[in-house]
Structures are given as structure tokens and as C-alpha cells.
Design a protein around this motif. Structure first.
Motif, short mmCIF file in Angstrom:
data_model
loop_
_atom_site.label_atom_id
_atom_site.label_comp_id
_atom_site.label_asym_id
_atom_site.label_seq_id
_atom_site.Cartn_x
_atom_site.Cartn_y
_atom_site.Cartn_z
N PRO A 8 0.82 -1.23 0.00
CA PRO A 8 0.00 0.00 0.00
C PRO A 8 0.84 1.26 0.00
O PRO A 8 0.55 2.21 -0.72
CB PRO A 8 -0.81 -0.11 1.30
N LEU A 9 1.92 1.23 0.80
CA LEU A 9 2.78 2.42 0.88
C LEU A 9 3.44 2.69 -0.47
O LEU A 9 3.54 3.83 -0.91
CB LEU A 9 3.82 2.22 1.97
N PHE A 12 0.97 4.12 -2.85
CA PHE A 12 0.69 5.50 -2.49
C PHE A 12 1.84 6.41 -2.92
O PHE A 12 1.63 7.51 -3.43
CB PHE A 12 0.43 5.62 -0.99
N PHE A 15 1.52 7.15 -6.45
CA PHE A 15 0.48 8.18 -6.68
C PHE A 15 1.03 9.57 -6.38
O PHE A 15 0.83 10.51 -7.15
CB PHE A 15 -0.75 7.89 -5.82
N VAL A 16 1.73 9.70 -5.23
CA VAL A 16 2.26 11.02 -4.85
C VAL A 16 3.23 11.52 -5.92
O VAL A 16 3.19 12.68 -6.32
CB VAL A 16 2.93 10.96 -3.46
N LEU A 18 3.30 10.73 -9.10
CA LEU A 18 2.55 11.08 -10.30
C LEU A 18 1.81 12.40 -10.13
O LEU A 18 1.89 13.29 -10.99
CB LEU A 18 1.55 9.95 -10.60
N ALA A 19 1.13 12.54 -8.99
CA ALA A 19 0.35 13.76 -8.74
C ALA A 19 1.29 14.95 -8.63
O ALA A 19 1.00 16.03 -9.16
CB ALA A 19 -0.49 13.61 -7.49
N GLY A 20 2.42 14.76 -7.96
CA GLY A 20 3.39 15.84 -7.81
C GLY A 20 3.92 16.28 -9.17
O GLY A 20 4.02 17.46 -9.47
N TYR A 21 4.22 15.27 -10.00
CA TYR A 21 4.70 15.59 -11.35
C TYR A 21 3.66 16.38 -12.13
O TYR A 21 3.97 17.40 -12.75
CB TYR A 21 5.05 14.28 -12.09
N GLN A 22 2.40 15.91 -12.06
CA GLN A 22 1.34 16.58 -12.82
C GLN A 22 1.09 17.99 -12.31
O GLN A 22 0.79 18.89 -13.08
CB GLN A 22 0.04 15.77 -12.77
N LEU A 23 1.20 18.17 -10.98
CA LEU A 23 0.98 19.51 -10.43
C LEU A 23 2.06 20.48 -10.92
O LEU A 23 1.79 21.66 -11.12
CB LEU A 23 1.00 19.47 -8.91
N MET B 277 -6.24 -1.63 8.35
CA MET B 277 -5.92 -1.14 7.00
C MET B 277 -7.10 -0.34 6.44
O MET B 277 -6.93 0.76 5.90
CB MET B 277 -5.61 -2.34 6.11
N PHE B 291 -8.17 16.42 -2.28
CA PHE B 291 -7.06 16.80 -3.15
C PHE B 291 -7.52 16.91 -4.60
O PHE B 291 -7.23 17.90 -5.29
CB PHE B 291 -5.93 15.77 -3.02
N ILE B 297 -6.37 19.12 -10.52
CA ILE B 297 -5.53 18.19 -11.27
C ILE B 297 -6.36 17.37 -12.25
O ILE B 297 -5.89 16.93 -13.28
CB ILE B 297 -4.73 17.32 -10.30
N PRO B 308 -2.70 25.29 -8.39
CA PRO B 308 -1.65 24.29 -8.14
C PRO B 308 -0.97 24.47 -6.79
O PRO B 308 -0.54 23.50 -6.19
CB PRO B 308 -0.66 24.53 -9.28
N SER B 312 -0.48 21.60 -4.16
CA SER B 312 0.78 21.11 -3.60
C SER B 312 0.68 21.01 -2.08
O SER B 312 1.20 20.08 -1.47
CB SER B 312 1.92 22.06 -3.95
N LEU B 315 -1.29 18.00 -1.24
CA LEU B 315 -0.51 16.80 -1.55
C LEU B 315 0.52 16.54 -0.46
O LEU B 315 0.76 15.40 -0.05
CB LEU B 315 0.17 16.95 -2.91
N THR B 319 0.77 13.29 1.87
CA THR B 319 1.99 12.52 2.01
C THR B 319 2.29 12.27 3.48
O THR B 319 2.63 11.15 3.88
CB THR B 319 3.17 13.28 1.38
N LEU B 326 0.43 4.61 6.55
CA LEU B 326 0.77 3.36 5.85
C LEU B 326 2.15 2.85 6.29
O LEU B 326 2.37 1.64 6.41
CB LEU B 326 0.75 3.57 4.34
N LEU B 327 3.05 3.79 6.57
CA LEU B 327 4.37 3.40 7.07
C LEU B 327 4.23 2.73 8.44
O LEU B 327 4.79 1.66 8.70
CB LEU B 327 5.26 4.64 7.17
N LEU B 373 -4.92 10.90 -15.15
CA LEU B 373 -3.73 11.52 -14.57
C LEU B 373 -2.48 10.79 -15.07
O LEU B 373 -1.46 11.40 -15.37
CB LEU B 373 -3.84 11.39 -13.05
#
Lengths: 175, 664
Positions: A8-9, A12, A15-16, A18-23, B277, B291, B297, B308, B312, B315, B319, B326-327, B373
Motif C-alpha cells: 500500500p505504501l 501511495f 500516486f504522490v 505522479l500527482a506531484g509531477y502533474q501539479l 488497514m 485533493f 488536477i 496548483p 501542492s 498533496l 503525504t 501506511l508506514l 492523470l
């Protein structure tokens, strides 16, 4: 099985990324014309002003890239973009105009007041050519290469920052 | 002044969130530290301050304080009061404030009434709640301040988007947010349990009513939003697979899975890691939705803050929170001891199946939503819509529905499918007969609507089967809740399938006095007249619809022109009958004087939302049932403990004759 706990991590993180790149990418909201890459339609327009000749498709096939500017004397943004057209002309660009639903005396008055960057101006009284090349408003500017193929479309008035972009487009069209 | 008070309250609430985080963290090392005692009060006060701040925002909107930037940009002095108030959250900043207010209130509520968990887990939960809230306070205060003043007040506001000037805006966002953000409680509980490694069936019992509550609100919010879009947009559709609709569906799917896995954990002490989970995933989906809506986006009807920079910021929050959780999950969950085992054919087995299927649907919706995306990274523009979502979703939805019919009949731990031969046979016969009759009635029906109708009828009956052979009066409320919610799914499905299979649509030009036919109705355009509202004018059509020799009903669809901001909207008119809805929209007038009318006859369409309400009602019954059962159990535990103490005291007395003598 312990590695599965990290899936899952990892997903994720992907995703971060990809989203960061797109932003960080400039968002391109433009719908590009399907006319790009197609030749100009065949037309023959009468002169719109008393000083310059009219325009025909053949004028675009002399091997030299040009700008085709769709404008009108009654259009306010066209006044705003006049200095940019002038700058392009000074940079050695040949600009061909098509005046939409206009009168000869109004066109003359406009050129006198706001300068004349054009080499020729054709009159499109019923927007026929305008619609055929995929333009829906004034002003719009097209980059046409030396074989009469449409290479780029700019919708709306030209701002100062568009001048170098168009010069770049013209350079590419000349290659 | 009120704007400054609101802003000050927000800063103080943010400070309290820090305190809550620090207090909870210290409590993990030293539960008796003075700061550790401050966690709960800080959470309560934070809730109050956030609510106060939100109240101040409502106030500046109510009095149309045009020196506040947000009011000037989104309100207008001529707007009716209800839309002035609901307009407070009809924009990015205000809705973000609503978001943190709900979050703070949820935190305050658990701090105030939740005393069942070990205090250490509770402190960790409150710390997590404070930590998440802190990020969103920072977002509001640093990049989306709703109380920002203009240097010079403007003479008049810009007004609110007319599509939002509807009673739907008063209900849809608040209920949706209570659901969205209510799931933060499940997230914090999950994080708290991971921190202290205490994942027990008691933990699931504590978490369940909170999840149920959030889930009920989420269901309500989605149902209300769907109906609102249906009548307000005037397209006659009720679900568009828009990214933001998906963003509300994804937490709902995760929360639905969570509810069921929490049931397994509460009843049988199994599925520990999986429940944790899902607790993390459910709220993560809420944050992901925020988001997607606010970063611009993805292109969506709801995207109201294409910025944007804000994107950010969120986002980064995502994170920290999702990545962090998740960590923590990856590092800690293997130390959470494994729960009980069970056979495949059992209630647990069916619930696991349900969970896997719901997660698969969630995955499919997530993939479809984020796919554009992904492709845009390679400069390919795609739009993912019903041709993907409907069939691919159905692959997993139909098995889920079948499991829903059979699962509740199975016994915990281990069961024999032979025992269920009769109900399963009834279920299959119902599905097959319905399908046959439907095909006979309408041979060109699509495969999905056909399956939908058949399964809906089968499931509708099957959902009551858990009650068979039981004394109706003694069935626990929670079981009634389940039955009702499952029945609601069947009802809703019937509405969806019927709407897509049998809808009739007509676009006609009618002169005043002219008549047309649709769905058995004789529809006459009696006339079109101008009408005026508080901040709009409209052309209103008077349409009479008559069935056979029945009484004619009048529908008055409008084509409205708002003047602040200047915009045209179509106001549809609906005639609701038990067997369906007649939906009318008036368009433009042609040169020959005829008016364009767009008409739909949608059989059983209202069942879609009625089903949604039934699901909510089922959820409410389950909450009440669980709470009552919990109170009873605690009461019984206390009684038992008291009795044991008494017995011990008596025995102690009996063994010591002197004491006995003294007592005498």
C-alpha cells in the motif's frame, strides 16, 4: 508475506510521485485545432483596404512561412494586439490579414490609427474563410508554412510574451 | 470584528491541536505527566473554537459583510437568506472551514464520551486526530484564509453561482462532510491502535458506531448529491462518474468494507490487520477526494479552486498523513497478534468475500478516476466514463450482491451450505423468473439493466430471510438495521436498473396549446409566462400532464436568468408518481413561436434515492442497537462485578468468625 505490508505504501508513493509531477506541469487547457497540419482551404479574397492587395491561397505557397491574422476593425482586442503585430513585422515577419465582416473605410481608419503591419489584407464578409480554417472569433493568428500548411493556431489577442513564441513557431515552420 | 474573532478562534484551535498532539504523545511515555491530562480538554475546547469560527463565517455571510473578500466574491446582498448562509460553504475557503469544523467536532465528541478504550490508546487516538486537524488548520490559515479582509469594501458582491442557489447546497455538503471527515475518527482509532498495538474485539466495538455514524452521513450526502444533480442540472441523469462523485464513492466503499470487517473483529476477534488497514484507507480516500477537487488536477464539475499551489499543499498533507499511517502500518501491523481462524463457509468467510469484492470495486473506481492523470504524463488525453465503470464495476458488484443475499444466513465460525438449500433455491428461482419475464416484456434490454433487475428482486426478498423462523419482536435492532440496509441496496438497484432500461425520452417543439404523448401521459403546453424571483427572472412553462381520464397535473419548468452573476439555468419540473417520475425541462423558443420541451418518463427512478434513505435508516437502527446492547452489557458487567465483590466480602466475613460476630 511481510513484504506485502509495504505494497500500500509503495502504491501511495507512486500516486504522490505522479500527482506531484502533474501539479508541476503547466496545465494546458487548450483544445488544439484539428486543422493543424492540414493545408489552407482554397480561397480568393478581395482587398479589404484601399492600399493593400487582397489574399489568395497561392500567396502562401512561396516557400516562406507567414502569419495569418484574422481580425476586424470593430474588435477591441485587435487594437490591444496591434503593437505585438508591429513588433513581429519589425522582426521581419510577413503578416497577412483577413478582415472579418468589415467595411473598407473602417479598415483604413483602423490602419491609420493603430499602424499597418500587414503585407496584404483580404475581406471575408460572411466569415466563410474564417470558419473553414477553424477559427471562431477575432483575433486569431495562424502560423502557415511555405507550402501553405497550417502549423499553429493562437486564439485570442497576442500578448507581449507571445511574440517570441510565434517567432519560434515561424522558425520551426521554416525548417 | 466578527471576521477577526473567527480568525483568532481558528488560530487558537490550531494551537490546541498542537497541545492535543503533544499531550497524547507524552502520555505514551508517561501516562501520569501533567500534559497528558490535557489531551481530552484540549480536544473539546478545539471543537468549540472551530464551531465558533464557523459561526462567525456564517454571521459575516448573513449580514453580507462586503469588506470580507470571501463574501464579496461569493455573495450578494439581494440573495435570499438561506442561500446567503449555505453560500458560506459554497466556495473553497468556506467549505474547508466546514471540513475542519466537522473534524474538530468529531475529535471533541470522542474526547467527551468515549471511555471504553484503554486510556493510552485513547490518548494516541486523540493525538492522531489533533495531528491531522493541525495540517488542515495550517492549510486554512496559511493558504485559504476565509476571513481575509479587502483593503476597501466593495459596494456589492459577485453573487453565488446560480446552480448552487438551491436548497440542495444547504444539505449535500454538510452531510457529505460529516461522513467524509467523520471517517477521520476511524483513521485516528486505527493509528492509535497501531501505536499501542492494542487491536482487540473491544477496539472494534468502540470504533464501529463511529464508523456507522460517518457512513450514514456519507450515504445521505451521496444520495442527496445525486438527487440534487438529477433535478438541478436538467440532464435527467443521476450519476455521471465524475471524478468528484467517484471521490465520494471511494470512501463510501471503503467505509462499507470497514463496517463489515469491524463486525467480524467485534464478534469473532478475526481480521485485525485488515480492519486497521481499512480504517486508514477510508479516511485516506476522503483526503484524496479533497485533493482531487481542490488541486484542479482532474477536470470535474466540482473543481472550484483550480490552484496548483493549494494542490501542492494538500498533496504534502496527504503525504504526511496517508504516507505516515501506511508506514506505521507496514512497521507495526506484524506485531499485532493474529486473530481467530475460521472456515471458508461461514459468516466470516462471506464477510471476507464481501470485503475483497468491495475493495476490488474501490480499486476499479480509483484506477478509472486516476487513469487520466497517468496517461496525461505521457501526453495522452483520455476521459474515463460509463463504458468503463459500468461493466467493469458490475463484474465485482454482482458477486457482492449475491454474497449479500446468502452471507447473513450463514453461521459464525463454520457452517454447512447444505443447510441453506431452501433459501438459496428461492433466491435463484426469483432471479431467473424475473430475468425471463423482463426479457419477455422488453426483448432489447441491455445485459446490465437485466441483471440489475433480476438481482434486485432476488436480493429484495433475500434480505428479509435472516428474519425467518425468528420471533420478530425479539430480533435485535442491529439485525433489523442490517436487513433494512440490505433491502435498501436492493431497492436502489431496482431503481437504477429500471431507470436505465425503461426510460423514455422526447425532445419536441410545441406551440402553446399543443399536445404531445409520453409514457402514457397526454402532455399539453398551456402557456409560457414570465415570472420573477428575488434575484432572477424566468420564462415559466405551464404544462399539464394527464393519464387517461385522470386528474391533470401541472408542471412548471423554468428557464431562469439570474442577474448576479448573470447566468442562465434550467429549472426542471418533476411529477412524482409511485411508479415513476415525469421530468420536464423547457428550452428556447423557436422563430415560429413553438417552445422546445425536453421530457423524460423514468419508471421507478425515485427508488434510487428511497433505497439510499433506507440504507441510512438501517445504519441508524444499527447504531442505536449497538449502543443499547453496549450499555446493557456494561450495566450487566458492573452488576456482575458488584455481585462478585459482595460475594467476596461475604466469603471473607464467613471465614473470620470475629468479623462475623462484629457484623452481627
Amino acid at each position: 508475506m511481510r513484504w506485502t505490508l509495504w505494497v500500500p505504501l509503495l502504491l501511495f508513493a507512486f500516486f504522490v510521485g505522479l500527482a506531484g509531477y502533474q501539479l508541476s506541469q503547466p496545465k494546458d487547457e487548450f483544445i488544439h485545432s484539428t486543422m493543424i497540419g492540414k493545408p489552407l482551404p482554397v480561397f480568393e479574397l478581395k482587398p479589404a483596404s484601399s492600399s493593400l492587395p487582397g489574399v489568395s491561397t497561392a500567396d502562401f505557397r512561396d516557400g516562406k512561412p507567414k502569419l495569418l491574422n484574422i481580425w476586424a476593425s470593430w474588435c477591441l482586442p485587435c487594437i490591444a494586439e496591434a503593437p505585438q503585430l508591429e513588433a513581429l513585422r519589425e522582426a521581419g515577419v510577413e503578416i497577412v490579414g483577413v478582415a472579418i465582416r468589415d467595411k473598407r473605410e473602417d479598415v483604413d481608419r483602423f490602419l491609420e490609427a493603430h499602424g499597418n503591419p500587414y503585407s496584404r489584407i483580404g475581406a471575408d464578409h460572411i466569415s466563410a474563410i474564417q470558419l473553414e480554417i477553424g477559427s471562431s472569433g477575432v483575433p486569431e493568428t495562424f502560423v502557415i508554412d511555405g507550402q501553405g500548411i497550417i502549423r499553429h493556431q493562437h486564439i485570442g489577442d497576442l500578448r507581449a510574451e507571445n511574440v517570441p513564441e510565434l517567432l519560434e513557431n515561424l522558425r520551426e515552420a521554416g525548417q | 470584528m466578527s471576521a477577526e474573532l473567527g480568525l483568532a478562534a481558528l488560530w487558537m484551535a490550531a494551537a490546541l491541536a498542537v497541545l492535543q498532539l503533544v499531550g497524547g504523545a507524552i502520555a505514551q511515555r508517561d501516562p501520569d505527566a501533567p500534559l497528558a491530562a490535557l489531551g481530552r480538554p484540549a480536544a473539546m475546547l478545539q471543537g468549540f473554537l472551530a464551531l465558533f469560527s464557523f459561526g462567525m463565517l456564517l454571521w459575516v455571510f448573513a449580514i453580507t459583510d462586503l469588506s470580507v473578500k470571501l463574501v464579496a466574491a461569493n455573495s450578494h446582498s439581494m440573495k435570499p437568506m438561506i442561500f446567503k448562509l449555505s453560500g458560506a460553504w459554497g466556495n473553497h475557503e468556506g467549505s474547508m472551514l466546514l471540513w475542519v469544523t466537522v473534524m474538530a467536532l468529531a475529535g471533541a465528541l470522542i474526547a467527551c464520551i468515549e471511555k471504553r478504550l484503554p486510556e493510552k490508546t485513547m490518548q494516541a487516538t486523540l493525538a492522531a486526530q489533533g495531528f491531522v486537524a493541525l495540517g488542515f488548520y495550517a492549510f486554512l490559515l496559511l493558504s485559504s484564509n476565509p476571513f481575509e479582509r479587502l483593503p476597501v469594501p466593495v459596494p456589492e458582491g459577485n453573487g453565488l453561482n446560480p446552480l448552487l442557489q438551491d436548497i440542495g447546497l444547504a444539505f449535500h455538503p454538510p452531510t457529505l462532510y460529516m461522513g467524509y471527515v467523520g471517517l477521520s475518527v476511524a483513521f485516528s482509532f486505527a493509528v492509535g491502535a497501531l501505536v499501542t498495538r492494542q487491536v482487540t474485539h473491544e477496539f472494534a466495538r468502540v470504533m464501529r458506531p463511529w464508523v456507522l455514524g460517518a457512513w450514514v452521513f456519507l450515504t445521505m450526502g451521496i444520495t442527496a448529491g445525486s438527487y440534487w444533480a438529477y433535478y438541478e442540472l436538467g440532464w435527467g441523469g443521476w450519476w455521471f462518474w465524475d471524478p468528484v462523485e467517484n471521490a465520494s464513492l471511494m470512501p463510501w466503499l471503503a467505509a462499507t468494507a470497514l463496517l463489515h470487517s469491524a463486525s467480524v473483529l467485534a464478534a469473532r476477534d478475526a481480521l485485525r490487520a485488515w480492519t486497521i488497514m481499512l480504517g486508514v484507507v477510508a479516511f485516506s480516500m476522503s483526503m484524496l477526494g479533497t485533493f482531487l477537487v481542490r488541486s484542479g488536477i482532474l477536470t470535474s464539475v466540482h473543481a472550484f479552486a483550480v490552484d496548483p499551489e493549494r494542490g501542492s499543499f494538500i498533496l504534502a498533507l496527504l503525504t504526511i498523513y496517508i504516507g505516515g499511517a501506511l508506514l506505521l502500518f507496514a512497521l507495526r501491523v506484524s506485531t499485532v497478534s493474529e486473530g481467530q481462524r475460521f472456515a471458508a463457509t461461514s459468516r466470516e468467510g462471506a464477510l471476507v468475500f464481501n470485503n475483497v469484492m468491495l475493495s476490488a470495486i474501490l480499486g476499479i473506481v480509483l484506477l478509472g478516476t486516476l487513469y487520466p492523470l497517468l496517461t496525461e504524463a505521457f501526453d495522452v488525453r483520455v476521459s474515463v466514463g460509463p463504458p468503463y465503470f459500468n461493466p467493469v464495476g458490475a463484474i465485482f458488484t454482482i458477486p457482492t450482491l449475491l454474497a449479500m443475499a446468502v452471507g447473513p444466513l450463514l453461521r459464525w465460525r463454520e457452517d454447512n451450505i447444505e443447510r441453506l438449500r431452501a433459501p438459496v433455491a428461492i433466491f435463484i428461482v426469483l432471479i431467473v423468473t424475473t430475468a425471463l419475464f423482463t426479457v419477455l416484456a422488453k426483448s432489447d434490454i441491455g445485459i446490465l439493466p437485466l441483471l440489475g433487475l433480476a438481482v434486485a428482486v432476488g436480493l429484495g426478498v433475500a434480505s428479509f430471510m435472516p428474519l425467518r423462523g425468528r420471533d420478530i419482536l425479539r430480533v435485535p435492532l442491529a439485525t433489523w438495521g442490517m436487513v433494512l440496509a440490505h433491502f435498501g441496496v436492493a431497492v436502489s438497484l431496482l431503481g437504477m436498473a429500471s431507470e436505465s432500461a425503461f426510460t423514455k425520452e422526447k425532445l419536441v417543439a410545441v406551440a402553446p396549446g399543443g399536445t404531445t404523448e409520453l409514457g402514457g401521459f397526454r402532455i399539453t403546453l398551456e402557456g409560457v409566462e414570465p415570472v420573477a424571483g428575488p434575484n432572477w427572472t424566468a420564462m415559466e412553462a405551464r404544462i399539464s400532464a394527464q393519464r387517461g381520464a385522470g386528474r391533470p397535473h401541472v408542471l412548471t419548468p423554468q428557464s431562469r436568468s439570474f442577474w448576479a452573476p448573470a447566468q442562465e439555468t434550467t429549472e426542471s419540473a418533476l411529477l412524482t408518481r409511485w411508479e415513476g417520475q415525469l421530468y420536464a425541462v423547457v428550452g428556447n423558443q423557436a422563430d415560429d413561436g413553438r417552445w422546445q420541451l425536453r421530457l423524460w418518463w423514468k419508471p421507478l427512478v425515485t427508488l434510487i434515492w428511497l433505497g439510499g434513505l433506507l440504507i441510512c435508516l438501517g445504519g441508524v437502527l444499527a447504531i442505536i442497537g449497538r449502543l443499547v446492547a453496549d450499555l446493557r452489557r456494561r450495566h450487566a458487567d458492573r452488576r456482575e462485578a458488584e455481585e462478585r465483590e459482595e460475594m467476596a466480602a461475604l466469603r471473607a466475613n464467613a471465614s473470620s468468625p470475629t468479623a462475623n460476630w462484629e457484623a452481627v
